[in-house]
Design an enzyme around this catalytic site. Structure first.
Site, short mmCIF file in Angstrom:
data_model
loop_
_atom_site.label_atom_id
_atom_site.label_comp_id
_atom_site.label_asym_id
_atom_site.label_seq_id
_atom_site.Cartn_x
_atom_site.Cartn_y
_atom_site.Cartn_z
N ASP A 51 -31.69 -28.78 -9.56
CA ASP A 51 -31.60 -29.03 -11.00
C ASP A 51 -30.38 -29.89 -11.33
O ASP A 51 -29.26 -29.56 -10.95
CB ASP A 51 -31.49 -27.66 -11.71
CG ASP A 51 -31.98 -27.69 -13.13
OD1 ASP A 51 -31.80 -28.73 -13.80
OD2 ASP A 51 -32.53 -26.67 -13.60
N THR A 92 -35.71 -30.07 -17.76
CA THR A 92 -36.11 -29.22 -16.64
C THR A 92 -37.60 -28.91 -16.61
O THR A 92 -38.26 -29.03 -15.58
CB THR A 92 -35.30 -27.91 -16.66
OG1 THR A 92 -33.92 -28.21 -16.47
CG2 THR A 92 -35.76 -26.95 -15.57
N ASN A 113 -38.49 -28.52 -22.95
CA ASN A 113 -38.27 -27.09 -22.69
C ASN A 113 -38.68 -26.26 -23.91
O ASN A 113 -38.95 -25.07 -23.79
CB ASN A 113 -36.81 -26.82 -22.35
CG ASN A 113 -36.42 -27.45 -21.03
OD1 ASN A 113 -37.22 -27.57 -20.12
ND2 ASN A 113 -35.16 -27.88 -20.94
N LYS A 174 -34.06 -19.87 -12.93
CA LYS A 174 -34.72 -20.17 -14.19
C LYS A 174 -36.19 -19.82 -14.10
O LYS A 174 -36.85 -20.13 -13.10
CB LYS A 174 -34.59 -21.65 -14.54
CG LYS A 174 -33.21 -22.11 -14.95
CD LYS A 174 -33.26 -23.58 -15.35
CE LYS A 174 -31.89 -24.08 -15.75
NZ LYS A 174 -31.92 -25.53 -16.12
N ASP A 338 -27.29 -27.18 -12.39
CA ASP A 338 -27.48 -27.60 -13.77
C ASP A 338 -26.51 -26.89 -14.70
O ASP A 338 -25.89 -27.52 -15.56
CB ASP A 338 -28.93 -27.29 -14.19
CG ASP A 338 -29.25 -27.79 -15.59
OD1 ASP A 338 -29.29 -29.01 -15.79
OD2 ASP A 338 -29.46 -26.94 -16.49
N HIS A 342 -23.71 -28.85 -16.82
CA HIS A 342 -23.63 -28.81 -18.28
C HIS A 342 -22.24 -28.41 -18.75
O HIS A 342 -21.72 -28.97 -19.72
CB HIS A 342 -24.65 -27.81 -18.84
CG HIS A 342 -26.03 -28.37 -19.00
ND1 HIS A 342 -26.32 -29.40 -19.85
CD2 HIS A 342 -27.19 -28.03 -18.40
CE1 HIS A 342 -27.61 -29.68 -19.78
NE2 HIS A 342 -28.17 -28.86 -18.91
N ASP A 385 -35.15 -32.39 -10.90
CA ASP A 385 -35.94 -32.42 -12.13
C ASP A 385 -35.42 -33.43 -13.15
O ASP A 385 -36.09 -33.76 -14.11
CB ASP A 385 -36.02 -31.03 -12.75
CG ASP A 385 -34.66 -30.41 -13.00
OD1 ASP A 385 -33.64 -30.98 -12.56
OD2 ASP A 385 -34.60 -29.34 -13.63
N HIS A 386 -34.21 -33.94 -12.94
CA HIS A 386 -33.57 -34.95 -13.78
C HIS A 386 -32.18 -35.17 -13.24
O HIS A 386 -31.71 -34.43 -12.36
CB HIS A 386 -33.51 -34.51 -15.25
CG HIS A 386 -32.88 -33.15 -15.44
ND1 HIS A 386 -31.53 -32.92 -15.31
CD2 HIS A 386 -33.43 -31.94 -15.72
CE1 HIS A 386 -31.28 -31.63 -15.52
NE2 HIS A 386 -32.42 -31.01 -15.77
N HIS A 523 -28.56 -34.23 -20.46
CA HIS A 523 -29.53 -35.18 -19.92
C HIS A 523 -30.68 -35.29 -20.89
O HIS A 523 -30.71 -34.61 -21.91
CB HIS A 523 -30.02 -34.72 -18.55
CG HIS A 523 -30.40 -33.28 -18.53
ND1 HIS A 523 -31.65 -32.83 -18.90
CD2 HIS A 523 -29.68 -32.16 -18.22
CE1 HIS A 523 -31.69 -31.51 -18.80
NE2 HIS A 523 -30.51 -31.06 -18.41
#
Length: 583
Positions: A51, A92, A113, A174, A338, A342, A385-386, A523
């Site tokens: 992630d 995500t 999301n 997640k 992730d 963040h 995922d990004h 993102h």
């Protein structure tokens, strides 16, 4: 040109073409089935999604990686160095869905999301499902399923192709990172509940946790990881790829005075707390319920990845994945990268330390596969995922153009302007995924044309700082672009779920949910920092190499389908990658 010369040139070209076709045909047996031989498939497929992993993380920390993780993956596998996402928004949920379905949100329907459900007049979460119940955790954490995803996945197709004899299991901290990759027909999907420190599931999959899951949860591993301080794996002076430890653009844990090492996890997790929101909310995270101990804190540390791998290894052992005479599939996603990204941003020592520790976890995983499934018997891919943007204040500090916008402020400003232009009323229902959702029933009541209103709002949004393009949804729906920024919008647009006006920010700009304060990063854009991600294959029938040919994230699923000799997902728009397949 003389006739004889032209004839000779044509003959030479024909011979060259025949030679090329012959060479291509000779390359096919790497995947072709030989007469009289059993069907050749890997014993186990392991899909790894990291992630928020930017492509450059493969090499940024290269000199500090060990031999058995990322270096082994690239040293023995095949890497696509120019692989990108081909839609926005890059979040995500859509990322995991696109990897496993082989298509974009315009087909699979996972547009973010979260999004607004117009028929209900309220938002929904990507895996929210009130028709199922939690198994092993709280109702809020457990009422989840893949019902919003409208197409099959490569994992679904494997189950269908083997008459459901293959096992498919999804694992991630997640929920959406486990549920969407595992697909609709999975044997199981497990995710983490920070309220009780356990991996849980829902009645979509089973009525009761298997004994091995209950036993694993009883070991309280999350609490044990949080009993230690988060110190750097190496002496902190060696983290030369990162910014200094104490900078203003990083977010501290709640209870910390500064975002610096060591992070006292025992103290930080000791008392009840709520989630630190910040820019993480741009990815749709939900705040956990307060508990006697904040076990949810592990998400924002590298130990969340280690806990995820612990559970995945136990799942492989207990379910005998890859050892049953059928091709099984483990969909494994690491999400602590992730959370850390963040909060602290891509240039933080925390981010670097998280990847160095993930490298060790990957070494553990590959060693386990060697020992239990057998060397070269498992087919592995690794992607993300990004990606992620640099922290705006970091770029500004380096005199590089950047900035942030406040989505709440943009929504409220637009609402006020529409009231001035058209009178009282709740004109804006939501601003989500960089999209404006207009109040369509109100427009009908006021006899206002939807398309004209979309264009008017697009013009207003263009006046806001940081906005480089705004487009009416009807223009997106009725047009077609083969490349560029507008192609990204088209591929991410699903009429029943997307907004009325699509907004694109300038390069280096992002949405800040603490606006005007900028901490960490997020993102979601079509910038290369968000779309360019690793795509690496390793293991069964994978020859070492790399390619700079353009590749799309949607190409992973059809490539796996060719290897497995099964149907690609039913909405697939990607294409098999010829270089790694030996075509």
């Amino acid at each position: 040109m003389p006739a004889g010369l032209g004839h000779n040139l044509l003959s030479a070209l024909k011979k060259k073409s025949l030679s090329f076709l012959l060479a291509a045909a000779l390359a096919l047996p790497t995947l072709a089935q030989k007469p009289g031989k059993p069907l050749d498939r890997p014993k186990l497929v392991v899909g790894i999604v990291v992630d928020q992993m930017r492509y450059d993380y493969l090499y940024r920390y290269w000199n500090k990686y060990g031999r058995g993780g990322f270096r082994r993956l690239l040293g023995e596998g095949f890497s696509y160095e120019n692989a990108h996402y081909n839609y926005v928004p890059t979040y995500t949920g859509p990322g995991h869905a696109s990897i496993y379905t082989g298509t974009t949100p315009s087909v699979h329907g996972i547009v973010g999301n979260n999004w607004l459900v117009r028929e209900e007049g309220k938002g929904t979460y990507v895996t929210e499902d009130k028709t199922v119940q939690a198994v092993g955790g709280s109702a809020a954490s457990g009422q989840q399923s893949p019902r919003h995803m409208l197409t099959t996945t490569i994992t679904d197709e494997l189950r269908l192709a083997t008459n459901f004899q293959s096992k498919v299991i999804g694992v991630c901290i997640k929920d959406r990172g486990s549920i969407l990759p595992a697909g609709h027909a999975a044997n199981a999907a497990y995710w983490y509940d920070g309220g009780n420190g356990a991996f849980i599931t829902s009645t979509f999959y089973t009525q009761q946790l298997p004994a091995w899951v209950a036993k694993f949860n009883a070991e309280n591993r999350a609490a044990k990881y949080l009993d230690q301080a988060w110190t750097t794996l190496l002496p902190i002076a060696q983290y030369t790829e990162s910014s200094p430890d104490d900078v203003t653009w990083e977010g501290a844990f709640k209870g910390e005075a500064k975002p610096v090492f060591p992070h006292d996890l025992p103290a930080l997790s000791a008392a009840p707390t709520t989630a630190v929101k910040g820019n993480m909310e741009a990815a749709g995270e939900k705040a956990p319920t307060a508990t006697p101990r904040n076990l949810d804190l592990i998400r924002s540390t590298p130990f969340g990845n280690s806990l995820t791998l612990d559970f995945a290894l136990e799942a492989m052992r207990a379910e005998q994945l890859g050892q049953r005479g059928q091709t099984d599939f483990l969909a494994l996603s690491f999400s602590s990268t992730d959370y850390v990204g963040h909060q602290f941003g891509p240039n933080s020592i925390e981010a670097e330390d998280t990847y160095l520790r993930l490298d060790q976890d990957l070494e553990r995983l590959f060693a386990y596969l060697d020992k239990t499934v057998g060397k070269k018997q498992a087919l592995v891919f690794l992607s993300a995922d990004h990606g992620a943007a640099h922290s705006p204040n970091f770029l500004i500090d380096k005199k590089i153009p950047a900035g942030s916008v406040g989505p709440g402020l943009m929504r409220d400003s637009l609402q006020q302007q529409l009231v001035r232009l058209h009178g009282p009323g709740k004109w804006v229902l939501s601003y989500e995924n960089q999209q404006v959702y207009l109040n369509r029933p109100l427009l009908q009541e006021k006899k206002l044309d939807l398309y004209q209103m979309q264009r008017e709002v697009a013009g207003i949004m263009l006046g806001y700082a940081g906005v480089t393009r705004a487009l009416a949804a009807e223009d997106v729906q009725k047009s077609h672009w083969e490349s560029g920024m507008l192609m990204y919008l088209e591929n991410g647009y699903f009429p029943k779920r997307s907004g009325d006006v699509m907004v694109i920010l300038e390069p280096g700009w992002l949405e800040s949910y603490q606006y005007p304060i900028n901490k960490g990063t997020t993102h979601g854009s079509s910038g290369s920092y968000d779309t360019h991600v690793p795509v690496v294959f390793w293991g069964w029938h994978v020859k070492h190499g790399q390619s700079s040919a353009p590749a799309k994230i949607t190409d992973i699923a059809p490539t796996l389908a060719r290897w497995l000799h099964i149907q690609e997902p039913d909405g697939c728009t990607g294409q098999p990658l010829p270089e790694v397949l030996g075509w």
